[in-house]
Motif scaffolding. Structure first.
Motif, PDB file in Angstrom:
ATOM      1  N   ILE A   9      85.719  39.664  74.633  1.00 47.17           N
ATOM      2  CA  ILE A   9      87.154  39.494  74.887  1.00 47.17           C
ATOM      3  C   ILE A   9      87.849  39.370  73.537  1.00 47.17           C
ATOM      4  O   ILE A   9      87.326  38.750  72.612  1.00 47.17           O
ATOM      5  CB  ILE A   9      87.423  38.243  75.749  1.00 47.17           C
ATOM      6  CG1 ILE A   9      86.676  38.343  77.082  1.00 47.17           C
ATOM      7  CG2 ILE A   9      88.918  38.059  75.989  1.00 47.17           C
ATOM      8  CD1 ILE A   9      86.810  37.120  77.951  1.00 47.17           C
ATOM      9  N   ARG A  10      89.010  39.924  73.396  1.00 47.60           N
ATOM     10  CA  ARG A  10      89.697  39.941  72.113  1.00 47.60           C
ATOM     11  C   ARG A  10      90.104  38.538  71.657  1.00 47.60           C
ATOM     12  O   ARG A  10      90.411  37.672  72.468  1.00 47.60           O
ATOM     13  CB  ARG A  10      90.945  40.834  72.202  1.00 47.60           C
ATOM     14  CG  ARG A  10      90.650  42.304  72.464  1.00 47.60           C
ATOM     15  CD  ARG A  10      91.945  43.093  72.557  1.00 47.60           C
ATOM     16  NE  ARG A  10      91.698  44.518  72.792  1.00 47.60           N
ATOM     17  CZ  ARG A  10      92.642  45.427  72.922  1.00 47.60           C
ATOM     18  NH1 ARG A  10      93.922  45.045  72.879  1.00 47.60           N
ATOM     19  NH2 ARG A  10      92.323  46.699  73.120  1.00 47.60           N
ATOM     20  N   SER A  11      90.079  38.382  70.313  1.00 47.76           N
ATOM     21  CA  SER A  11      90.586  37.179  69.642  1.00 47.76           C
ATOM     22  C   SER A  11      89.906  35.904  70.156  1.00 47.76           C
ATOM     23  O   SER A  11      90.575  34.928  70.516  1.00 47.76           O
ATOM     24  CB  SER A  11      92.108  37.075  69.802  1.00 47.76           C
ATOM     25  OG  SER A  11      92.747  38.214  69.294  1.00 47.76           O
ATOM     26  N   LYS A  12      88.583  35.917  70.189  1.00 48.84           N
ATOM     27  CA  LYS A  12      87.813  34.745  70.581  1.00 48.84           C
ATOM     28  C   LYS A  12      86.918  34.305  69.430  1.00 48.84           C
ATOM     29  O   LYS A  12      86.451  35.128  68.637  1.00 48.84           O
ATOM     30  CB  LYS A  12      86.938  35.050  71.810  1.00 48.84           C
ATOM     31  CG  LYS A  12      87.724  35.322  73.078  1.00 48.84           C
ATOM     32  CD  LYS A  12      88.434  34.063  73.560  1.00 48.84           C
ATOM     33  CE  LYS A  12      89.174  34.309  74.856  1.00 48.84           C
ATOM     34  NZ  LYS A  12      89.873  33.085  75.342  1.00 48.84           N
ATOM     35  N   THR A  13      86.708  32.998  69.347  1.00 46.54           N
ATOM     36  CA  THR A  13      85.793  32.433  68.357  1.00 46.54           C
ATOM     37  C   THR A  13      84.884  31.417  69.047  1.00 46.54           C
ATOM     38  O   THR A  13      85.286  30.758  70.011  1.00 46.54           O
ATOM     39  CB  THR A  13      86.540  31.732  67.211  1.00 46.54           C
ATOM     40  OG1 THR A  13      87.336  30.670  67.740  1.00 46.54           O
ATOM     41  CG2 THR A  13      87.420  32.713  66.453  1.00 46.54           C
ATOM     42  N   GLY A  14      83.677  31.310  68.539  1.00 41.26           N
ATOM     43  CA  GLY A  14      82.729  30.329  69.063  1.00 41.26           C
ATOM     44  C   GLY A  14      81.769  29.908  67.975  1.00 41.26           C
ATOM     45  O   GLY A  14      81.494  30.667  67.029  1.00 41.26           O
ATOM     46  N   MET A  15      81.255  28.682  68.089  1.00 44.02           N
ATOM     47  CA  MET A  15      80.347  28.175  67.061  1.00 44.02           C
ATOM     48  C   MET A  15      79.364  27.196  67.676  1.00 44.02           C
ATOM     49  O   MET A  15      79.610  26.641  68.760  1.00 44.02           O
ATOM     50  CB  MET A  15      81.133  27.476  65.943  1.00 44.02           C
ATOM     51  CG  MET A  15      81.824  26.200  66.383  1.00 44.02           C
ATOM     52  SD  MET A  15      82.750  25.450  65.055  1.00 44.02           S
ATOM     53  CE  MET A  15      83.964  26.721  64.777  1.00 44.02           C
ATOM     54  N   ALA A  16      78.268  26.995  66.969  1.00 39.37           N
ATOM     55  CA  ALA A  16      77.253  26.013  67.359  1.00 39.37           C
ATOM     56  C   ALA A  16      76.661  25.438  66.077  1.00 39.37           C
ATOM     57  O   ALA A  16      76.314  26.190  65.155  1.00 39.37           O
ATOM     58  CB  ALA A  16      76.164  26.655  68.217  1.00 39.37           C
ATOM     59  N   TRP A  17      76.533  24.102  66.039  1.00 40.17           N
ATOM     60  CA  TRP A  17      76.011  23.424  64.849  1.00 40.17           C
ATOM     61  C   TRP A  17      74.923  22.445  65.254  1.00 40.17           C
ATOM     62  O   TRP A  17      75.020  21.776  66.288  1.00 40.17           O
ATOM     63  CB  TRP A  17      77.125  22.681  64.111  1.00 40.17           C
ATOM     64  CG  TRP A  17      78.053  23.599  63.370  1.00 40.17           C
ATOM     65  CD1 TRP A  17      79.197  24.156  63.853  1.00 40.17           C
ATOM     66  CD2 TRP A  17      77.887  24.077  62.039  1.00 40.17           C
ATOM     67  NE1 TRP A  17      79.771  24.964  62.902  1.00 40.17           N
ATOM     68  CE2 TRP A  17      78.984  24.929  61.763  1.00 40.17           C
ATOM     69  CE3 TRP A  17      76.927  23.886  61.054  1.00 40.17           C
ATOM     70  CZ2 TRP A  17      79.147  25.568  60.545  1.00 40.17           C
ATOM     71  CZ3 TRP A  17      77.084  24.524  59.832  1.00 40.17           C
ATOM     72  CH2 TRP A  17      78.182  25.362  59.579  1.00 40.17           C
ATOM     73  N   ASN A  18      73.924  22.382  64.408  1.00 40.87           N
ATOM     74  CA  ASN A  18      72.846  21.426  64.630  1.00 40.87           C
ATOM     75  C   ASN A  18      73.353  20.007  64.353  1.00 40.87           C
ATOM     76  O   ASN A  18      74.113  19.774  63.412  1.00 40.87           O
ATOM     77  CB  ASN A  18      71.655  21.755  63.713  1.00 40.87           C
ATOM     78  CG  ASN A  18      70.432  20.922  64.022  1.00 40.87           C
ATOM     79  OD1 ASN A  18      69.892  20.264  63.159  1.00 40.87           O
ATOM     80  ND2 ASN A  18      69.987  20.936  65.268  1.00 40.87           N
ATOM     81  N   LYS A  19      72.902  19.052  65.184  1.00 31.99           N
ATOM     82  CA  LYS A  19      73.378  17.673  65.055  1.00 31.99           C
ATOM     83  C   LYS A  19      72.712  16.922  63.907  1.00 31.99           C
ATOM     84  O   LYS A  19      73.257  15.919  63.440  1.00 31.99           O
ATOM     85  CB  LYS A  19      73.122  16.916  66.362  1.00 31.99           C
ATOM     86  CG  LYS A  19      73.889  17.443  67.555  1.00 31.99           C
ATOM     87  CD  LYS A  19      73.564  16.626  68.794  1.00 31.99           C
ATOM     88  CE  LYS A  19      74.310  17.134  70.012  1.00 31.99           C
ATOM     89  NZ  LYS A  19      73.970  16.344  71.236  1.00 31.99           N
ATOM     90  N   PHE A  20      71.554  17.380  63.466  1.00 30.38           N
ATOM     91  CA  PHE A  20      70.774  16.628  62.487  1.00 30.38           C
ATOM     92  C   PHE A  20      70.788  17.336  61.135  1.00 30.38           C
ATOM     93  O   PHE A  20      70.701  18.564  61.059  1.00 30.38           O
ATOM     94  CB  PHE A  20      69.326  16.456  62.960  1.00 30.38           C
ATOM     95  CG  PHE A  20      69.210  15.726  64.259  1.00 30.38           C
ATOM     96  CD1 PHE A  20      69.301  14.355  64.314  1.00 30.38           C
ATOM     97  CD2 PHE A  20      69.013  16.425  65.445  1.00 30.38           C
ATOM     98  CE1 PHE A  20      69.193  13.677  65.516  1.00 30.38           C
ATOM     99  CE2 PHE A  20      68.904  15.764  66.648  1.00 30.38           C
ATOM    100  CZ  PHE A  20      69.006  14.386  66.678  1.00 30.38           C
ATOM    101  N   SER A  21      70.891  16.541  60.102  1.00 29.57           N
ATOM    102  CA  SER A  21      70.867  17.084  58.748  1.00 29.57           C
ATOM    103  C   SER A  21      69.448  17.464  58.366  1.00 29.57           C
ATOM    104  O   SER A  21      68.497  16.709  58.613  1.00 29.57           O
ATOM    105  CB  SER A  21      71.432  16.047  57.773  1.00 29.57           C
ATOM    106  OG  SER A  21      71.302  16.503  56.439  1.00 29.57           O
TER     107      SER A  21
END
Length: 499
Positions: free
Chosen positions: A74-86
């Motif tokens: 779908i146009r103009s969408k962003t998504g992200m995922a980050w690990n909780k632990f350093s």
């Protein structure tokens, strides 16, 4: 002769140089350990709540059992995922499997894999924030600079002070990259990112076959990434749109192998450990001998329990004795029932046994009589113990109720209803025990009266069956356990009143 050898020497020199260059890139030294807290993979990628363990995500990202979709088509969408632990284990290797699919011949914008000092937020660099401190590996689908060199894969390092150059597709800031078509592949493409001894290597498998075949896309040396950081993923769409999915993201830490100088140290450490273990065993044996000698000379100081685990709490002892008595009583009843059934019914024909001779009464089996007498004695003893327990419970209730003075009623006053209920249960149980005793007396009389009367007594509906007796025994055990715990609670409550 020398002229004939010179091409060979030249070939060997070129081969050595080439081999030396490849060894800088394709090294295999180092021990790898899988870091599950920084990884995920399908199947079972997400739990029942749709969350990826140890990861957080936002924007258009959504997880399923077999993939993490960062953006839909779908146009103009962003998504992200980050690990909780350093991650703070130093060198690392990341192997990821992803999929980028779209309807058109050209897609946008692309997907990014991160290792940064801090977790990113939603931003303009493939869905994540700019001015990052760390590494970004970008899979750029759209040709912003018109160089007709997309899809393109590149590595970009930032120290937190530079803004990503979208107009040049990051070519002015990239440490290295390559043109690789990763969109709409027959199989999901793979990427292998290795950071070891300040050398960074990027390998790509374009997904042409089910078996991965990596080739080197980019290599950089003298790279210093943050000593600790977070792994992340992000994607974005623009005027054109693709599905950006990540199927697997596996992180492994890389540790230096033991050097020649470190091996003797490890061996010496193992020898020291064995020496300490032997010394401990020797001293333990000497201590046991000294204890044995001391207790022989001073028998009055020998502890009652040889080990602290041998000590048994009074309440546990009481429950154990009750359980043993119940088990023994059940076994006696089982044996008795077997004997009575064998006397009343013939095993083969199922008919009544022959009538005894008219000389008098049938003889009583001495073993059966002993079992019956022992069983009746045990039942009488249980009834006496229950009566004593009820009397003791009433005494504790009276003492706890009067110890509080004119204040609020004590614990015994609050538990009056429970005491009455327990007293009623005891009465019912005592009546059941008396009934069983009467039945046993009836069985004895039946055995003395002869086979015919014995068979009649065995079929008498007033006899208590094995099932009924087991039910009564279970009720008895539950009541006694309740009394024991209730008495313990009453004692603790009564003791608290004196402090």
């Amino acid at each position: 002769m020398r002229q004939s050898l010179s091409p060979v020497l030249l070939f060997l020199a070129v081969l050595v140089v080439a081999t030396g260059h490849v060894s800088c890139v394709e090294y295999d030294d180092g021990h790898r350990r899988f870091e599950y807290r920084h990884s995920f993979k399908a199947p079972g990628l997400a739990d029942k709540q749709g969350q990826v363990p140890c990861w957080t995500y936002g924007g258009s990202a959504m997880a399923s059992s077999d993939q993490l979709r960062l953006t839909p088509s779908i146009r103009s969408k962003t998504g992200m995922a980050w690990n909780k632990f350093s991650y703070d284990h130093g060198w690392f290797e990341v192997e990821a499997i992803f999929r980028v699919t779209g309807r058109g011949r050209v897609g946008a914008d692309g997907l990014a894999m991160w290792f940064t000092e801090k977790q990113g937020t939603e931003g303009p660099v493939f869905g994540s924030s700019d001015y990052w401190n760390g590494l970004g590996v970008f899979f750029d689908s759209f040709d912003n600079d018109g160089g007709q060199n997309n899809p393109y894969v590149l590595m970009v390092q930032n120290d937190g002070t530079k803004m990503y150059d979208h107009n040049s597709d990051g070519s002015t800031q990239a440490m290295g990259g390559c043109i690789r078509d990763f969109r709409n592949r027959p199989h999901p493409p793979r990427v292998l990112i290795t950071y070891y001894r300040n050398q960074l290597t990027l390998r790509i498998d374009q997904g042409t076959s089910a078996q991965p075949s990596y080739d080197v896309c980019a290599y950089a040396s003298n790279i210093k990434l943050p000593p600790s950081g977070y792994f992340g993923l992000s994607a974005a769409t623009g005027g054109l749109a693709d599905d950006h999915d990540v199927i697997s993201f596996k992180v492994s830490s890389i540790h230096d192998p033991l050097s020649a100088e470190q091996v003797p140290v490890v061996a010496a450490t193992q020898d020291s450990y064995k020496q300490y273990e032997d010394d401990y065993e020797k001293r333990s044996q000497e201590l046991d001998k000294q204890k044995e000698t001391f207790y022989k000379e001073n028998p009055d100081k020998k502890p009652q329990y040889a080990d602290e685990w041998d000590y048994e709490d009074p309440t546990d002892k009481k429950l154990r004795l009750i359980l043993e008595a119940q088990s023994e009583m059940t076994e006696h009843i089982r044996v008795l029932k077997k004997q009575l059934t064998g006397q009343a019914v013939a095993p083969a024909t199922g008919q009544l046994p022959p009538v005894p001779s008219p000389a008098g009464t049938a003889s009583v089996d001495p073993g059966t009589s002993a079992v019956l007498a022992d069983l009746q004695a045990k039942l009488t003893q249980i009834a006496v113990e229950q009566k004593a327990s009820a009397q003791k419970l009433i005494e504790i209730q009276t003492a706890a109720g009067t110890g509080g003075g004119g204040g609020a009623p004590g614990p015994a006053g609050q538990g009056q209803q429970e005491v009455n209920s327990l007293r009623d249960d005891l009465r019912v149980l005592q009546a059941s025990v008396q009934s069983v005793s009467r039945v046993l007396e009836s069985v004895k009389e039946t055995q003395r009266s002869g086979g015919a009367e014995q068979g009649q007594a065995a079929s008498d509906p007033s006899c208590v069956s094995m099932t009924s007796f087991v039910v009564i025994s279970v009720i008895h055990l539950a009541v006694v356990i309740g009394i024991a715990y209730f008495i313990g609670g009453m004692k603790k409550a009564a003791d608290k009143k004196f402090f």
